[in-house]
Write a protein that holds these residues in place. Sequence first.
Motif, PDB file in Angstrom:
ATOM      1  N   VAL A  19       0.836  -1.202   0.000  1.00  0.00           N
ATOM      2  CA  VAL A  19       0.000   0.000   0.000  1.00  0.00           C
ATOM      3  C   VAL A  19       0.874   1.256   0.000  1.00  0.00           C
ATOM      4  CG1 VAL A  19      -1.793  -1.203   1.298  1.00  0.00           C
ATOM      5  CG2 VAL A  19      -0.162   0.208   2.520  1.00  0.00           C
ATOM      6  N   ASP A  20       0.284   2.346  -0.442  1.00  0.00           N
ATOM      7  CA  ASP A  20       0.919   3.657  -0.320  1.00  0.00           C
ATOM      8  C   ASP A  20       0.652   4.133   1.109  1.00  0.00           C
ATOM      9  OD1 ASP A  20       1.821   6.246  -0.430  1.00  0.00           O
ATOM     10  OD2 ASP A  20       0.347   6.943  -1.899  1.00  0.00           O
ATOM     11  N   LYS A  21       1.708   4.229   1.906  1.00  0.00           N
ATOM     12  CA  LYS A  21       1.534   4.543   3.329  1.00  0.00           C
ATOM     13  C   LYS A  21       1.179   6.006   3.593  1.00  0.00           C
ATOM     14  CE  LYS A  21       4.811   0.999   4.847  1.00  0.00           C
ATOM     15  NZ  LYS A  21       6.065   0.731   5.570  1.00  0.00           N
ATOM     16  N   GLN A  22       1.470   6.886   2.648  1.00  0.00           N
ATOM     17  CA  GLN A  22       1.318   8.315   2.916  1.00  0.00           C
ATOM     18  C   GLN A  22      -0.094   8.718   3.343  1.00  0.00           C
ATOM     19  OE1 GLN A  22       3.994  10.117   3.273  1.00  0.00           O
ATOM     20  NE2 GLN A  22       2.709  11.808   3.987  1.00  0.00           N
ATOM     21  N   PRO A  23      -1.153   8.220   2.692  1.00  0.00           N
ATOM     22  CA  PRO A  23      -2.502   8.586   3.170  1.00  0.00           C
ATOM     23  C   PRO A  23      -2.763   8.150   4.619  1.00  0.00           C
ATOM     24  CG  PRO A  23      -2.628   7.673   0.960  1.00  0.00           C
ATOM     25  CD  PRO A  23      -1.226   7.435   1.442  1.00  0.00           C
ATOM     26  N   PHE A  24      -2.206   7.012   5.027  1.00  0.00           N
ATOM     27  CA  PHE A  24      -2.347   6.553   6.409  1.00  0.00           C
ATOM     28  C   PHE A  24      -1.573   7.477   7.357  1.00  0.00           C
ATOM     29  CE2 PHE A  24      -3.085   2.735   3.875  1.00  0.00           C
ATOM     30  CZ  PHE A  24      -4.179   2.154   4.502  1.00  0.00           C
ATOM     31  N   VAL A  25      -0.369   7.851   6.943  1.00  0.00           N
ATOM     32  CA  VAL A  25       0.469   8.761   7.749  1.00  0.00           C
ATOM     33  C   VAL A  25      -0.257  10.084   7.969  1.00  0.00           C
ATOM     34  CG1 VAL A  25       2.627  10.075   7.805  1.00  0.00           C
ATOM     35  CG2 VAL A  25       2.630   7.711   6.989  1.00  0.00           C
ATOM     36  N   GLU A  26      -0.851  10.622   6.895  1.00  0.00           N
ATOM     37  CA  GLU A  26      -1.554  11.918   6.983  1.00  0.00           C
ATOM     38  C   GLU A  26      -2.799  11.812   7.859  1.00  0.00           C
ATOM     39  OE1 GLU A  26      -2.239  12.984   2.941  1.00  0.00           O
ATOM     40  OE2 GLU A  26      -0.104  13.351   2.521  1.00  0.00           O
ATOM     41  N   ALA A  27      -3.467  10.661   7.805  1.00  0.00           N
ATOM     42  CA  ALA A  27      -4.696  10.484   8.585  1.00  0.00           C
ATOM     43  C   ALA A  27      -4.422  10.547  10.085  1.00  0.00           C
ATOM     44  CB  ALA A  27      -5.361   9.161   8.223  1.00  0.00           C
ATOM     45  N   VAL A  28      -3.253  10.059  10.504  1.00  0.00           N
ATOM     46  CA  VAL A  28      -2.955  10.003  11.939  1.00  0.00           C
ATOM     47  C   VAL A  28      -1.964  11.084  12.387  1.00  0.00           C
ATOM     48  CG1 VAL A  28      -3.470   7.537  12.115  1.00  0.00           C
ATOM     49  CG2 VAL A  28      -1.140   8.267  11.569  1.00  0.00           C
ATOM     50  N   LYS A  29      -1.649  12.036  11.508  1.00  0.00           N
ATOM     51  CA  LYS A  29      -0.711  13.099  11.879  1.00  0.00           C
ATOM     52  C   LYS A  29      -1.143  13.859  13.140  1.00  0.00           C
ATOM     53  CE  LYS A  29       1.948  17.007  10.133  1.00  0.00           C
ATOM     54  NZ  LYS A  29       1.660  17.888  11.272  1.00  0.00           N
ATOM     55  N   PRO A  30      -2.451  14.080  13.353  1.00  0.00           N
ATOM     56  CA  PRO A  30      -2.867  14.745  14.597  1.00  0.00           C
ATOM     57  C   PRO A  30      -2.382  14.028  15.861  1.00  0.00           C
ATOM     58  CG  PRO A  30      -4.684  14.705  13.039  1.00  0.00           C
ATOM     59  CD  PRO A  30      -3.598  13.868  12.442  1.00  0.00           C
ATOM     60  N   MET A  31      -2.222  12.707  15.792  1.00  0.00           N
ATOM     61  CA  MET A  31      -1.740  11.959  16.955  1.00  0.00           C
ATOM     62  C   MET A  31      -0.281  12.284  17.256  1.00  0.00           C
ATOM     63  SD  MET A  31      -3.402   8.131  16.774  1.00  0.00           S
ATOM     64  CE  MET A  31      -2.696   7.681  18.354  1.00  0.00           C
ATOM     65  N   HIS A  32       0.516  12.433  16.204  1.00  0.00           N
ATOM     66  CA  HIS A  32       1.933  12.761  16.400  1.00  0.00           C
ATOM     67  C   HIS A  32       2.074  14.159  16.974  1.00  0.00           C
ATOM     68  CE1 HIS A  32       6.205  13.459  15.507  1.00  0.00           C
ATOM     69  NE2 HIS A  32       6.324  12.150  15.517  1.00  0.00           N
ATOM     70  N   ASP A  33       1.301  15.096  16.435  1.00  0.00           N
ATOM     71  CA  ASP A  33       1.339  16.482  16.935  1.00  0.00           C
ATOM     72  C   ASP A  33       0.889  16.554  18.396  1.00  0.00           C
ATOM     73  OD1 ASP A  33       2.133  17.204  14.413  1.00  0.00           O
ATOM     74  OD2 ASP A  33       0.136  17.830  13.754  1.00  0.00           O
ATOM     75  N   LYS A  34      -0.168  15.808  18.700  1.00  0.00           N
ATOM     76  CA  LYS A  34      -0.695  15.765  20.068  1.00  0.00           C
ATOM     77  C   LYS A  34       0.325  15.149  21.021  1.00  0.00           C
ATOM     78  CE  LYS A  34      -4.559  13.723  22.687  1.00  0.00           C
ATOM     79  NZ  LYS A  34      -5.751  12.836  22.571  1.00  0.00           N
ATOM     80  N   ALA A  35       1.010  14.095  20.567  1.00  0.00           N
ATOM     81  CA  ALA A  35       2.008  13.416  21.400  1.00  0.00           C
ATOM     82  C   ALA A  35       3.179  14.340  21.708  1.00  0.00           C
ATOM     83  CB  ALA A  35       2.498  12.150  20.705  1.00  0.00           C
ATOM     84  N   LEU A  36       3.627  15.096  20.723  1.00  0.00           N
ATOM     85  CA  LEU A  36       4.740  16.020  20.929  1.00  0.00           C
ATOM     86  C   LEU A  36       4.399  17.085  21.966  1.00  0.00           C
ATOM     87  CD1 LEU A  36       6.061  16.562  17.295  1.00  0.00           C
ATOM     88  CD2 LEU A  36       7.324  15.538  19.188  1.00  0.00           C
ATOM     89  N   ALA A  37       3.127  17.475  21.995  1.00  0.00           N
ATOM     90  CA  ALA A  37       2.688  18.512  22.935  1.00  0.00           C
ATOM     91  C   ALA A  37       2.338  17.966  24.319  1.00  0.00           C
ATOM     92  CB  ALA A  37       1.467  19.242  22.358  1.00  0.00           C
ATOM     93  N   ASP A  38       2.280  16.663  24.437  1.00  0.00           N
ATOM     94  CA  ASP A  38       1.913  16.033  25.717  1.00  0.00           C
ATOM     95  C   ASP A  38       3.059  16.188  26.723  1.00  0.00           C
ATOM     96  OD1 ASP A  38       1.799  13.652  27.676  1.00  0.00           O
ATOM     97  OD2 ASP A  38      -0.170  13.573  26.730  1.00  0.00           O
TER      98      ASP A  38
END
Length: 328
Positions: free
Chosen positions: A295-314
Amino acid sequence: MFNKKKFIALGLTGLMAATLSVSSLAKVTLKLSHNNNKSHPVHISMQNMADEVKELTNGEVIIRIYPDSTLGNQRESMELIQSGSLDMAKSNASELEAFEPLYGAFNVPYLFKDTEHYYKALLDPEIGGKILASTEGKGFIGLTYYDAGSRSFYAKKPIRSPEDLKGLKVRVQPSPSALEMTKLMGASPTPLAFGELYTALQQGVVDAAENNPTALTLMRHGEVTKFFSEDEHTIIPDVLLISEKSWAKLTPEQQQAVKLAAAHSMMTHKDLWVKMTDEEVKKAKETLGVEFVKVDKQPFVEAVKPMHDKALADPVIGPYVQKIDALR
Protein backbone atom coordinates in the motif's frame (compact mmCIF):
# COMPACT_ATOMS: atom_id res chain seq x y z
CA MET A 1 24.17 -46.12 77.96
CA PHE A 2 25.48 -43.24 75.83
CA ASN A 3 26.13 -44.41 72.25
CA LYS A 4 28.62 -41.96 70.69
CA LYS A 5 28.33 -43.36 67.16
CA LYS A 6 24.54 -43.21 67.25
CA PHE A 7 24.67 -39.64 68.58
CA ILE A 8 27.01 -38.55 65.75
CA ALA A 9 24.83 -40.31 63.17
CA LEU A 10 21.71 -38.59 64.48
CA GLY A 11 23.52 -35.27 64.51
CA LEU A 12 24.64 -35.67 60.90
CA THR A 13 21.11 -36.66 59.87
CA GLY A 14 19.74 -33.55 61.53
CA LEU A 15 22.37 -31.37 59.91
CA MET A 16 21.62 -32.81 56.45
CA ALA A 17 17.88 -32.26 56.99
CA ALA A 18 18.50 -28.66 58.03
CA THR A 19 20.74 -28.09 55.01
CA LEU A 20 18.13 -29.53 52.67
CA SER A 21 15.47 -27.37 54.31
CA VAL A 22 17.53 -24.19 53.85
CA SER A 23 18.33 -25.21 50.26
CA SER A 24 14.65 -25.77 49.46
CA LEU A 25 13.74 -22.44 51.01
CA ALA A 26 16.33 -20.73 48.81
CA LYS A 27 14.65 -21.99 45.63
CA VAL A 28 12.13 -19.68 44.01
CA THR A 29 9.64 -20.67 41.31
CA LEU A 30 8.18 -17.84 39.24
CA LYS A 31 5.09 -18.28 37.07
CA LEU A 32 5.16 -16.41 33.75
CA SER A 33 1.94 -15.94 31.76
CA HIS A 34 1.50 -14.93 28.11
CA ASN A 35 -1.12 -15.12 25.37
CA ASN A 36 0.85 -16.75 22.52
CA ASN A 37 1.37 -20.45 21.79
CA LYS A 38 4.56 -22.47 22.28
CA SER A 39 5.66 -22.12 18.66
CA HIS A 40 5.63 -18.31 18.83
CA PRO A 41 9.10 -16.69 18.73
CA VAL A 42 8.37 -14.69 21.90
CA HIS A 43 7.63 -17.92 23.80
CA ILE A 44 10.86 -19.46 22.53
CA SER A 45 12.85 -16.38 23.56
CA MET A 46 11.32 -16.35 27.04
CA GLN A 47 12.10 -20.07 27.41
CA ASN A 48 15.72 -19.31 26.47
CA MET A 49 15.70 -16.62 29.15
CA ALA A 50 14.26 -19.03 31.73
CA ASP A 51 16.93 -21.63 30.88
CA GLU A 52 19.70 -19.06 31.35
CA VAL A 53 18.25 -17.89 34.68
CA LYS A 54 18.24 -21.49 35.91
CA GLU A 55 21.87 -21.91 34.84
CA LEU A 56 23.07 -18.59 36.28
CA THR A 57 21.41 -19.24 39.66
CA ASN A 58 22.40 -22.92 39.85
CA GLY A 59 18.75 -23.91 39.82
CA GLU A 60 17.75 -21.56 42.64
CA VAL A 61 15.35 -19.60 40.40
CA ILE A 62 12.97 -21.52 38.15
CA ILE A 63 10.69 -19.73 35.69
CA ARG A 64 7.67 -21.77 34.59
CA ILE A 65 6.00 -20.43 31.46
CA TYR A 66 2.25 -20.73 30.89
CA PRO A 67 1.30 -19.95 27.24
CA ASP A 68 -2.07 -19.58 25.49
CA SER A 69 -3.61 -17.37 28.22
CA THR A 70 -3.96 -20.41 30.51
CA LEU A 71 -3.54 -18.12 33.55
CA GLY A 72 -5.83 -15.42 32.13
CA ASN A 73 -5.83 -13.07 29.16
CA GLN A 74 -3.31 -10.27 28.87
CA ARG A 75 -5.40 -7.71 30.72
CA GLU A 76 -6.21 -10.16 33.53
CA SER A 77 -2.53 -11.10 33.81
CA MET A 78 -1.60 -7.44 34.20
CA GLU A 79 -4.07 -7.01 37.05
CA LEU A 80 -2.79 -10.19 38.74
CA ILE A 81 0.82 -9.15 38.42
CA GLN A 82 0.07 -5.68 39.79
CA SER A 83 -1.56 -7.20 42.88
CA GLY A 84 1.28 -9.71 43.30
CA SER A 85 -0.93 -12.75 42.62
CA LEU A 86 1.14 -13.57 39.50
CA ASP A 87 4.93 -13.38 39.29
CA MET A 88 5.65 -12.50 35.67
CA ALA A 89 3.83 -11.72 32.44
CA LYS A 90 4.45 -10.75 28.86
CA SER A 91 2.42 -7.71 27.84
CA ASN A 92 3.01 -4.97 25.29
CA ALA A 93 3.26 -1.20 25.17
CA SER A 94 -0.31 -0.88 23.90
CA GLU A 95 -1.84 -2.70 26.89
CA LEU A 96 0.60 -1.07 29.31
CA GLU A 97 -0.43 2.45 28.34
CA ALA A 98 -3.48 2.04 30.59
CA PHE A 99 -1.20 1.23 33.56
CA GLU A 100 1.65 3.67 32.83
CA PRO A 101 1.16 6.58 30.38
CA LEU A 102 4.86 6.64 29.39
CA TYR A 103 4.38 3.44 27.39
CA GLY A 104 2.08 5.49 25.15
CA ALA A 105 5.19 6.99 23.54
CA PHE A 106 5.74 3.70 21.69
CA ASN A 107 2.15 3.63 20.42
CA VAL A 108 2.25 6.73 18.23
CA PRO A 109 1.63 5.58 14.62
CA TYR A 110 4.51 5.87 12.16
CA LEU A 111 6.87 6.92 14.96
CA PHE A 112 9.69 4.61 13.92
CA LYS A 113 11.46 4.96 10.60
CA ASP A 114 12.56 1.31 10.51
CA THR A 115 13.71 -1.57 12.70
CA GLU A 116 17.14 -0.03 13.28
CA HIS A 117 15.54 3.19 14.55
CA TYR A 118 13.21 1.11 16.75
CA TYR A 119 16.08 -0.76 18.44
CA LYS A 120 18.02 2.47 18.98
CA ALA A 121 15.10 3.79 21.02
CA LEU A 122 14.55 0.58 23.00
CA LEU A 123 18.24 0.28 23.92
CA ASP A 124 18.68 3.94 24.80
CA PRO A 125 18.88 4.22 28.64
CA GLU A 126 17.12 7.59 28.47
CA ILE A 127 14.20 6.21 26.46
CA GLY A 128 13.69 2.44 26.66
CA GLY A 129 15.51 2.13 29.98
CA LYS A 130 13.55 4.84 31.77
CA ILE A 131 10.22 3.57 30.45
CA LEU A 132 10.94 0.04 31.78
CA ALA A 133 11.74 1.51 35.20
CA SER A 134 8.78 3.91 35.20
CA THR A 135 6.37 1.53 36.94
CA GLU A 136 8.45 1.04 40.09
CA GLY A 137 6.07 1.61 42.98
CA LYS A 138 3.06 0.63 40.86
CA GLY A 139 3.28 -3.10 41.53
CA PHE A 140 5.55 -4.24 38.71
CA ILE A 141 8.70 -3.39 36.78
CA GLY A 142 9.84 -3.95 33.22
CA LEU A 143 12.71 -6.34 32.53
CA THR A 144 13.17 -6.20 28.76
CA TYR A 145 11.54 -5.72 25.36
CA TYR A 146 10.80 -8.24 22.64
CA ASP A 147 10.37 -7.32 18.99
CA ALA A 148 6.78 -7.96 17.93
CA GLY A 149 7.19 -6.64 14.40
CA SER A 150 5.22 -3.98 12.60
CA ARG A 151 1.44 -4.10 12.78
CA SER A 152 -0.82 -3.91 9.73
CA PHE A 153 -4.49 -4.43 8.93
CA TYR A 154 -5.88 -7.75 7.74
CA ALA A 155 -9.42 -8.50 6.60
CA LYS A 156 -11.58 -10.36 4.11
CA LYS A 157 -10.92 -7.59 1.59
CA PRO A 158 -7.82 -5.52 0.70
CA ILE A 159 -7.30 -2.30 2.65
CA ARG A 160 -5.31 0.00 0.39
CA SER A 161 -6.22 3.35 1.96
CA PRO A 162 -8.05 4.78 4.99
CA GLU A 163 -11.12 4.96 2.75
CA ASP A 164 -11.27 1.16 2.73
CA LEU A 165 -11.51 1.15 6.52
CA LYS A 166 -14.64 3.27 6.70
CA GLY A 167 -17.51 1.42 8.31
CA LEU A 168 -15.39 -1.56 9.34
CA LYS A 169 -15.29 -2.89 12.89
CA VAL A 170 -11.60 -3.42 13.60
CA ARG A 171 -10.34 -5.40 16.57
CA VAL A 172 -7.79 -3.35 18.51
CA GLN A 173 -5.99 -3.69 21.80
CA PRO A 174 -7.62 -1.82 24.70
CA SER A 175 -5.36 1.23 24.63
CA PRO A 176 -6.29 4.89 24.11
CA SER A 177 -3.75 5.18 21.26
CA ALA A 178 -5.13 2.17 19.36
CA LEU A 179 -8.68 3.48 19.70
CA GLU A 180 -7.75 6.98 18.53
CA MET A 181 -5.65 5.73 15.61
CA THR A 182 -8.42 3.51 14.28
CA LYS A 183 -11.01 6.28 14.57
CA LEU A 184 -8.78 8.75 12.70
CA MET A 185 -8.44 6.21 9.91
CA GLY A 186 -12.22 6.03 9.63
CA ALA A 187 -12.93 2.63 11.19
CA SER A 188 -14.85 1.59 14.30
CA PRO A 189 -12.37 0.29 16.93
CA THR A 190 -13.51 -2.81 18.82
CA PRO A 191 -11.39 -3.88 21.83
CA LEU A 192 -11.40 -7.65 22.16
CA ALA A 193 -9.25 -10.30 23.88
CA PHE A 194 -6.71 -11.79 21.47
CA GLY A 195 -7.83 -15.35 22.21
CA GLU A 196 -11.38 -14.50 21.09
CA LEU A 197 -10.35 -12.94 17.79
CA TYR A 198 -10.42 -16.00 15.51
CA THR A 199 -14.08 -16.71 16.28
CA ALA A 200 -14.94 -13.00 16.09
CA LEU A 201 -13.43 -12.75 12.59
CA GLN A 202 -15.05 -16.01 11.52
CA GLN A 203 -18.52 -14.98 12.72
CA GLY A 204 -18.31 -11.37 11.58
CA VAL A 205 -18.32 -9.86 15.07
CA VAL A 206 -15.40 -7.81 13.73
CA ASP A 207 -14.52 -7.19 10.09
CA ALA A 208 -10.78 -6.77 10.44
CA ALA A 209 -7.87 -6.80 12.85
CA GLU A 210 -4.36 -5.40 13.06
CA ASN A 211 -1.25 -7.29 14.07
CA ASN A 212 2.04 -8.63 12.76
CA PRO A 213 2.02 -11.39 10.09
CA THR A 214 2.61 -14.26 12.56
CA ALA A 215 -1.02 -13.93 13.72
CA LEU A 216 -2.09 -15.30 10.33
CA THR A 217 -0.46 -18.68 10.92
CA LEU A 218 0.29 -19.11 14.62
CA MET A 219 -3.21 -17.97 15.61
CA ARG A 220 -4.74 -19.29 12.33
CA HIS A 221 -6.31 -15.91 11.47
CA GLY A 222 -5.27 -16.46 7.84
CA GLU A 223 -7.92 -19.17 7.63
CA VAL A 224 -10.66 -16.53 7.91
CA THR A 225 -8.96 -13.38 6.54
CA LYS A 226 -7.23 -13.60 3.18
CA PHE A 227 -5.79 -10.10 2.72
CA PHE A 228 -2.89 -8.66 4.75
CA SER A 229 -2.45 -4.99 3.83
CA GLU A 230 1.09 -3.87 4.67
CA ASP A 231 0.46 -0.34 5.95
CA GLU A 232 2.79 -1.01 8.94
CA HIS A 233 1.19 1.67 11.11
CA THR A 234 2.95 0.81 14.38
CA ILE A 235 5.93 -1.12 15.74
CA ILE A 236 4.88 -1.86 19.32
CA PRO A 237 7.25 -3.84 21.53
CA ASP A 238 6.24 -6.71 23.74
CA VAL A 239 7.38 -6.15 27.33
CA LEU A 240 8.47 -8.72 29.91
CA LEU A 241 7.32 -7.75 33.41
CA ILE A 242 7.83 -8.97 36.96
CA SER A 243 5.71 -8.24 40.03
CA GLU A 244 7.48 -6.07 42.59
CA LYS A 245 6.45 -8.56 45.30
CA SER A 246 8.11 -11.39 43.38
CA TRP A 247 11.16 -9.24 42.62
CA ALA A 248 11.60 -8.60 46.34
CA LYS A 249 11.76 -12.37 46.98
CA LEU A 250 14.99 -12.59 44.96
CA THR A 251 18.44 -11.92 46.34
CA PRO A 252 20.47 -9.12 44.67
CA GLU A 253 22.51 -11.82 42.89
CA GLN A 254 19.35 -13.53 41.62
CA GLN A 255 17.92 -10.20 40.47
CA GLN A 256 21.10 -9.53 38.52
CA ALA A 257 20.89 -12.97 36.90
CA VAL A 258 17.28 -12.36 35.82
CA LYS A 259 18.17 -8.93 34.38
CA LEU A 260 21.15 -10.33 32.50
CA ALA A 261 19.23 -13.28 31.04
CA ALA A 262 16.35 -10.98 30.02
CA ALA A 263 18.75 -8.60 28.25
CA HIS A 264 20.42 -11.50 26.43
CA SER A 265 17.07 -12.91 25.32
CA MET A 266 16.04 -9.56 23.82
CA MET A 267 19.04 -9.56 21.48
CA THR A 268 18.85 -13.23 20.48
CA HIS A 269 15.14 -12.70 19.88
CA LYS A 270 15.97 -9.97 17.35
CA ASP A 271 17.39 -12.49 14.87
CA LEU A 272 14.89 -15.19 15.77
CA TRP A 273 11.99 -12.84 15.07
CA VAL A 274 13.21 -12.02 11.55
CA LYS A 275 13.84 -15.67 10.69
CA MET A 276 10.53 -16.96 12.02
CA THR A 277 8.47 -14.10 10.60
CA ASP A 278 9.85 -14.80 7.12
CA GLU A 279 8.90 -18.46 7.54
CA GLU A 280 5.36 -17.61 8.72
CA VAL A 281 4.79 -15.16 5.85
CA LYS A 282 5.79 -17.90 3.40
CA LYS A 283 3.37 -20.34 5.08
CA ALA A 284 0.56 -17.77 5.03
CA LYS A 285 1.02 -17.25 1.30
CA GLU A 286 1.61 -20.84 0.21
CA THR A 287 -0.52 -22.84 2.68
CA LEU A 288 -3.37 -20.46 3.58
CA GLY A 289 -3.53 -18.46 0.35
CA VAL A 290 -3.23 -15.07 2.04
CA GLU A 291 -2.49 -12.19 -0.31
CA PHE A 292 -0.02 -9.60 0.98
CA VAL A 293 -1.06 -6.19 -0.32
CA LYS A 294 1.49 -3.40 -0.82
CA VAL A 295 0.00 0.00 0.00
CA ASP A 296 0.92 3.66 -0.32
CA LYS A 297 1.53 4.54 3.33
CA GLN A 298 1.32 8.32 2.92
CA PRO A 299 -2.50 8.59 3.17
CA PHE A 300 -2.35 6.55 6.41
CA VAL A 301 0.47 8.76 7.75
CA GLU A 302 -1.55 11.92 6.98
CA ALA A 303 -4.70 10.48 8.59
CA VAL A 304 -2.96 10.00 11.94
CA LYS A 305 -0.71 13.10 11.88
CA PRO A 306 -2.87 14.75 14.60
CA MET A 307 -1.74 11.96 16.95
CA HIS A 308 1.93 12.76 16.40
CA ASP A 309 1.34 16.48 16.94
CA LYS A 310 -0.70 15.77 20.07
CA ALA A 311 2.01 13.42 21.40
CA LEU A 312 4.74 16.02 20.93
CA ALA A 313 2.69 18.51 22.94
CA ASP A 314 1.91 16.03 25.72
CA PRO A 315 3.87 16.90 28.90
CA VAL A 316 4.30 13.21 29.82
CA ILE A 317 5.26 11.46 26.58
CA GLY A 318 6.26 14.51 24.54
CA PRO A 319 9.92 14.55 25.67
CA TYR A 320 10.24 10.83 24.81
CA VAL A 321 8.66 11.27 21.37
CA GLN A 322 11.09 14.14 20.70
CA LYS A 323 14.05 11.95 21.69
CA ILE A 324 12.80 9.12 19.47
CA ASP A 325 12.35 11.54 16.55
CA ALA A 326 15.90 12.79 17.12
CA LEU A 327 17.28 9.27 16.64
CA ARG A 328 16.01 9.02 13.07
